[in-house]
Design a protein around this motif. Structure first.
Motif, PDB file in Angstrom:
ATOM      1  N   PRO A   1       1.109 -10.349 -13.729  1.00  0.00           N
ATOM      2  CA  PRO A   1       0.366 -11.279 -12.869  1.00  0.00           C
ATOM      3  C   PRO A   1      -0.865 -10.630 -12.226  1.00  0.00           C
ATOM      4  O   PRO A   1      -1.867 -11.296 -11.993  1.00  0.00           O
ATOM      5  CB  PRO A   1       1.387 -11.690 -11.809  1.00  0.00           C
ATOM      6  N   LEU A   2      -0.792  -9.333 -11.957  1.00  0.00           N
ATOM      7  CA  LEU A   2      -1.875  -8.678 -11.232  1.00  0.00           C
ATOM      8  C   LEU A   2      -1.917  -7.207 -11.619  1.00  0.00           C
ATOM      9  O   LEU A   2      -0.892  -6.528 -11.608  1.00  0.00           O
ATOM     10  CB  LEU A   2      -1.619  -8.822  -9.723  1.00  0.00           C
TER      11      LEU A   2
ATOM     12  N   PRO B   1     -15.140  -2.127   8.896  1.00  0.00           N
ATOM     13  CA  PRO B   1     -13.853  -2.613   9.425  1.00  0.00           C
ATOM     14  C   PRO B   1     -13.942  -3.984  10.105  1.00  0.00           C
ATOM     15  O   PRO B   1     -12.913  -4.625  10.298  1.00  0.00           O
ATOM     16  CB  PRO B   1     -13.449  -1.520  10.431  1.00  0.00           C
ATOM     17  N   ASP B   2     -15.159  -4.445  10.442  1.00  0.00           N
ATOM     18  CA  ASP B   2     -15.265  -5.740  11.122  1.00  0.00           C
ATOM     19  C   ASP B   2     -15.159  -6.923  10.181  1.00  0.00           C
ATOM     20  O   ASP B   2     -14.991  -8.062  10.623  1.00  0.00           O
ATOM     21  CB  ASP B   2     -16.613  -5.839  11.848  1.00  0.00           C
ATOM     22  N   VAL B   3     -15.313  -6.669   8.882  1.00  0.00           N
ATOM     23  CA  VAL B   3     -15.300  -7.768   7.925  1.00  0.00           C
ATOM     24  C   VAL B   3     -13.858  -8.107   7.579  1.00  0.00           C
ATOM     25  O   VAL B   3     -13.060  -7.228   7.294  1.00  0.00           O
ATOM     26  CB  VAL B   3     -16.087  -7.382   6.656  1.00  0.00           C
ATOM     27  N   GLU B   4     -13.529  -9.412   7.616  1.00  0.00           N
ATOM     28  CA  GLU B   4     -12.159  -9.835   7.307  1.00  0.00           C
ATOM     29  C   GLU B   4     -11.896  -9.750   5.807  1.00  0.00           C
ATOM     30  O   GLU B   4     -12.722 -10.205   5.005  1.00  0.00           O
ATOM     31  CB  GLU B   4     -11.946 -11.292   7.739  1.00  0.00           C
ATOM     32  N   LEU B   5     -10.733  -9.221   5.443  1.00  0.00           N
ATOM     33  CA  LEU B   5     -10.347  -9.181   4.027  1.00  0.00           C
ATOM     34  C   LEU B   5      -9.322 -10.281   3.783  1.00  0.00           C
ATOM     35  O   LEU B   5      -8.198 -10.204   4.269  1.00  0.00           O
ATOM     36  CB  LEU B   5      -9.729  -7.827   3.679  1.00  0.00           C
ATOM     37  N   VAL B   6      -9.737 -11.318   3.046  1.00  0.00           N
ATOM     38  CA  VAL B   6      -8.860 -12.484   2.861  1.00  0.00           C
ATOM     39  C   VAL B   6      -8.363 -12.527   1.417  1.00  0.00           C
ATOM     40  O   VAL B   6      -9.159 -12.647   0.488  1.00  0.00           O
ATOM     41  CB  VAL B   6      -9.606 -13.789   3.192  1.00  0.00           C
ATOM     42  N   PRO B   7      -7.030 -12.432   1.206  1.00  0.00           N
ATOM     43  CA  PRO B   7      -6.510 -12.546  -0.161  1.00  0.00           C
ATOM     44  C   PRO B   7      -6.543 -13.996  -0.644  1.00  0.00           C
ATOM     45  O   PRO B   7      -6.206 -14.905   0.119  1.00  0.00           O
ATOM     46  CB  PRO B   7      -5.065 -12.044  -0.033  1.00  0.00           C
ATOM     47  N   CYS B   8      -6.975 -14.228  -1.880  1.00  0.00           N
ATOM     48  CA  CYS B   8      -7.034 -15.587  -2.433  1.00  0.00           C
ATOM     49  C   CYS B   8      -6.341 -15.596  -3.780  1.00  0.00           C
ATOM     50  O   CYS B   8      -6.813 -14.944  -4.709  1.00  0.00           O
ATOM     51  CB  CYS B   8      -8.465 -16.046  -2.695  1.00  0.00           C
ATOM     52  N   TRP B   9      -5.267 -16.357  -3.883  1.00  0.00           N
ATOM     53  CA  TRP B   9      -4.588 -16.457  -5.171  1.00  0.00           C
ATOM     54  C   TRP B   9      -5.131 -17.668  -5.926  1.00  0.00           C
ATOM     55  O   TRP B   9      -5.042 -18.796  -5.466  1.00  0.00           O
ATOM     56  CB  TRP B   9      -3.080 -16.572  -5.014  1.00  0.00           C
TER      57      TRP B   9
ATOM     58  N   ALA C   1      -2.411  -4.417   0.140  1.00  0.00           N
ATOM     59  CA  ALA C   1      -3.312  -5.539  -0.129  1.00  0.00           C
ATOM     60  C   ALA C   1      -2.880  -6.274  -1.391  1.00  0.00           C
ATOM     61  O   ALA C   1      -2.906  -7.512  -1.456  1.00  0.00           O
ATOM     62  CB  ALA C   1      -4.747  -5.039  -0.268  1.00  0.00           C
ATOM     63  N   ARG C   2      -2.467  -5.512  -2.397  1.00  0.00           N
ATOM     64  CA  ARG C   2      -2.036  -6.117  -3.652  1.00  0.00           C
ATOM     65  C   ARG C   2      -0.793  -6.977  -3.435  1.00  0.00           C
ATOM     66  O   ARG C   2      -0.696  -8.094  -3.953  1.00  0.00           O
ATOM     67  CB  ARG C   2      -1.769  -5.009  -4.681  1.00  0.00           C
ATOM     68  N   GLN C   3       0.159  -6.440  -2.636  1.00  0.00           N
ATOM     69  CA  GLN C   3       1.371  -7.218  -2.343  1.00  0.00           C
ATOM     70  C   GLN C   3       1.023  -8.489  -1.574  1.00  0.00           C
ATOM     71  O   GLN C   3       1.606  -9.552  -1.807  1.00  0.00           O
ATOM     72  CB  GLN C   3       2.368  -6.379  -1.529  1.00  0.00           C
ATOM     73  N   ALA C   4       0.050  -8.392  -0.656  1.00  0.00           N
ATOM     74  CA  ALA C   4      -0.344  -9.575   0.126  1.00  0.00           C
ATOM     75  C   ALA C   4      -0.896 -10.653  -0.789  1.00  0.00           C
ATOM     76  O   ALA C   4      -0.654 -11.843  -0.574  1.00  0.00           O
ATOM     77  CB  ALA C   4      -1.388  -9.187   1.175  1.00  0.00           C
ATOM     78  N   LEU C   5      -1.624 -10.232  -1.816  1.00  0.00           N
ATOM     79  CA  LEU C   5      -2.167 -11.214  -2.763  1.00  0.00           C
ATOM     80  C   LEU C   5      -1.064 -11.790  -3.650  1.00  0.00           C
ATOM     81  O   LEU C   5      -0.977 -13.004  -3.850  1.00  0.00           O
ATOM     82  CB  LEU C   5      -3.258 -10.554  -3.610  1.00  0.00           C
TER      83      LEU C   5
ATOM     84  N   ALA D   1       1.992 -12.108  -3.000  1.00  0.00           N
ATOM     85  CA  ALA D   1       2.918 -12.969  -2.247  1.00  0.00           C
ATOM     86  C   ALA D   1       2.447 -14.414  -2.224  1.00  0.00           C
ATOM     87  O   ALA D   1       3.228 -15.319  -1.930  1.00  0.00           O
ATOM     88  CB  ALA D   1       3.062 -12.447  -0.814  1.00  0.00           C
ATOM     89  N   LEU D   2       1.167 -14.651  -2.516  1.00  0.00           N
ATOM     90  CA  LEU D   2       0.646 -16.024  -2.500  1.00  0.00           C
ATOM     91  C   LEU D   2       0.886 -16.749  -3.814  1.00  0.00           C
ATOM     92  O   LEU D   2       0.713 -17.959  -3.897  1.00  0.00           O
ATOM     93  CB  LEU D   2      -0.860 -16.008  -2.213  1.00  0.00           C
ATOM     94  N   ALA D   3       1.265 -15.996  -4.860  1.00  0.00           N
ATOM     95  CA  ALA D   3       1.476 -16.605  -6.176  1.00  0.00           C
ATOM     96  C   ALA D   3       2.704 -17.502  -6.116  1.00  0.00           C
ATOM     97  O   ALA D   3       3.640 -17.228  -5.373  1.00  0.00           O
ATOM     98  CB  ALA D   3       1.661 -15.528  -7.227  1.00  0.00           C
ATOM     99  N   PRO D   4       2.691 -18.614  -6.877  1.00  0.00           N
ATOM    100  CA  PRO D   4       3.881 -19.465  -6.882  1.00  0.00           C
ATOM    101  C   PRO D   4       5.061 -18.719  -7.489  1.00  0.00           C
ATOM    102  O   PRO D   4       4.871 -17.865  -8.342  1.00  0.00           O
ATOM    103  CB  PRO D   4       3.463 -20.646  -7.765  1.00  0.00           C
ATOM    104  N   GLN D   5       6.263 -19.060  -7.021  1.00  0.00           N
ATOM    105  CA  GLN D   5       7.448 -18.412  -7.560  1.00  0.00           C
ATOM    106  C   GLN D   5       7.681 -18.867  -8.994  1.00  0.00           C
ATOM    107  O   GLN D   5       7.172 -19.887  -9.422  1.00  0.00           O
ATOM    108  CB  GLN D   5       8.679 -18.735  -6.696  1.00  0.00           C
TER     109      GLN D   5
END
Lengths: 217, 310
Positions: free
Chosen positions: A134-135, A150-158, A201-205, A207-211
């Protein structure tokens, strides 16, 4: 209001968003990072040329106009058509991936873009994922960006299904429903090790994948 | 015709207004935050306003408008369906053909009123051409599964749904120029039956019809909803070339078919582990969640009317 984008880029960005909605009916799922106007790096899984279009379609028009996709200069900077698409039509930050021949430091190119107030769409796997996994493993880029800004937000997007709509080598997209799930932003902890952060970070991304049983949120 | 159209339109707006007022009073009197049932009811009624507005708008443009509307319904339904199927790289050309060729051609054939071809174009020609094209690509992995899923998708989403606008082409003696009203009759009774089954099920539902498929389908809802919708169909006989009794019987048959459509759609969703087909219509789910009953009702209604009235 334009966030530094040219009128042509704004027009083609809106047109692509209309097209992407017509073909994929894409809908953003905000799971912990509703739009808040802050500068962001959207980091996403990557398997299709359409990926960054889906992410930018989900953004508000203002956020879209100040968001650029980070793309490989070896591909998007070669040939007239691709150059026209990546430089004039779309908002991209081209980085040279081949570090033996490169003339500009990719980190510096991306930091320059961030310093002009742009948000970035970033694919931390470094290339399109053509495997059954998957990744892929994340390259260091995401860590370096997080450490430097460090001020920039890192947003995971699946990104769901886009690889079926427009796989590698395909010209015409198949209409299928797509979703982009935006997760809670990830922050680099004080003194956190590079490998540990990238894995987190990879796990955070992931985790958004459908089961696997197909349940959607 | 314009008189009947106006009456129908005023009636629909009246029903929706009543529903909005009832739901508004219920929401106003119940404790906040609203229960999810009530929330969903409000979303559904809002979506109904939009759907009625959309259908009315298409009717303004006559047969062409209705054909375009249902070509779009088929496109959206097919997209939801294919999303849930197994697709492999070798299926690309077949899938593209389903969206770009079969769907437009089927509705074009209805537009030019070529019954002899639109009634067999998909079940004969596409039925054979699609697996042939898939086989040419050489990938045999889960071949039977993939081919069957494609066949089902094109039959449900395009062939069956296209029989709704096809009603306008039926040459019923004495009904010239009133084909659109026949479509309105079918949509109103079948969708009305869905709503009434939902209402009766929520109010009286005790005994489940098929607990392993859908927890929301109950015998009380089914019987109450279909009985009520059939009476409504009989009351709408003035839209049709039928007598009140005939209209009621056809409405009952359509509602029973519609129930089976919903049941089969639920079984597919259950198999694929999803609750809704998509997210196109707020409160309802996807296009197929709303159209599943029409999918089963339209072809049967079409052929019975064609056999007995033309």
């Amino acid at each position: 209001m334009r966030g530094g984008a040219s009128l042509l880029q704004i027009a083609s960005g809106s047109l692509l968003a209309v097209l992407a909605r017509a073909v994929t009916g894409v809908r953003p799922i905000w799971a912990g990072s509703a739009p808040n106007g802050r500068q962001r790096i959207y980091f996403a899984n990557h398997a299709s040329h359409g990926d960054f279009i889906l992410v930018s379609t989900c953004l508000t028009p203002f956020e879209r106009s100040r968001t650029a996709a980070v793309a490989g200069a070896d591909y998007w900077g070669s040939g007239r058509v691709r150059q026209f698409i990546s430089r004039r039509l779309l908002r991209t930050v081209l980085v040279e991936r081949n570090w033996v021949e490169r003339t500009a430091d990719p980190m510096q190119v991306m930091l320059d873009a961030l310093d002009t107030g742009q948000s970035l769409i970033f694919f931390p796997e470094g290339t399109r994922n053509m495997t059954e996994e998957p990744l892929l493993r994340f390259r260091s880029g995401l860590y370096n960006l997080a450490a430097a800004r460090p001020d920039v937000e890192l947003v995971p997007c699946w990104i769901e299904n886009m690889s079926r709509v427009l796989p590698k080598g395909a010209l015409l997209p198949i209409p299928l429903l797509c979703r982009v799930v935006f997760g809670e932003s990830v922050m680099l902890n004080e003194g956190e090790d590079r490998k540990i952060f990238l894995d987190r970070a990879r796990q955070a991304l992931l985790a958004l994948a459908p089961q696997k049983d197909g349940n959607s949120r | 015709m314009s008189d009947d159209t106006t009456r129908l339109f005023i009636g629909l707006v009246g029903v929706l207004l009543t529903a909005s007022v009832v739901a508004g009073v219920l929401s106003w009197r119940s404790p906040k935050p609203l229960r999810s049932t009530l929330d969903n009811l409000n979303a559904r009624i809002k979506a109904w306003w939009i759907m009625v507005a959309g259908i009315s708008f298409a009717f303004l443009f006559g047969t062409g408008g209705v054909i375009l509307l249902f070509a779009f319904v088929s496109f959206a339904a097919l997209r939801e369906y294919v999303t849930l199927t197994n697709t492999r790289h070798a299926d690309r050309w077949t899938l593209l053909g389903m969206f770009l060729i079969i769907n437009p051609v089927q509705y074009y054939l209805i537009w030019i009123d070529w019954y002899g071809l639109y009634s067999i174009f998909i079940p004969v020609y596409c039925f054979l051409a699609m697996p042939a094209l898939t086989a040419m690509r050489g990938d045999t992995s889960r071949f039977l599964e993939r081919v069957s899923e494609q066949q089902w998708g094109i039959m449900l989403s395009v062939y069956c749904i296209s029989h709704v606008p096809a009603l306008v082409t039926l040459p019923i003696p004495g009904n010239e120029g009133r084909g659109l009203l026949l479509i309105a009759f079918l949509i109103a009774t079948v969708q009305g039956s869905d709503v009434l089954q939902y209402v009766f099920g929520k109010l009286l539902g005790r005994h489940k019809v098929a607990p392993s498929i859908s927890p929301s389908k109950t015998w009380e809802g089914l019987i109450g909803g279909i009985a009520c919708a059939s009476l409504m169909g009989a009351g709408l006989y003035w839209l049709t070339p039928f007598s009140p009794l005939e209209a009621g019987a056809l409405a009952a048959l359509s509602c029973v078919m519609g129930f089976f459509g919903g049941l089969v759609a639920s079984a597919i969703k259950r198999d694929r582990g999803v609750k809704d087909w998509g997210h196109m219509i707020e409160g309802h789910g996807g296009m197929l969640d709303r159209a599943d009953s029409l999918v089963f009702a339209a072809p049967v209604f079409f052929h019975i009317v064609r056999y007995a009235w033309t």
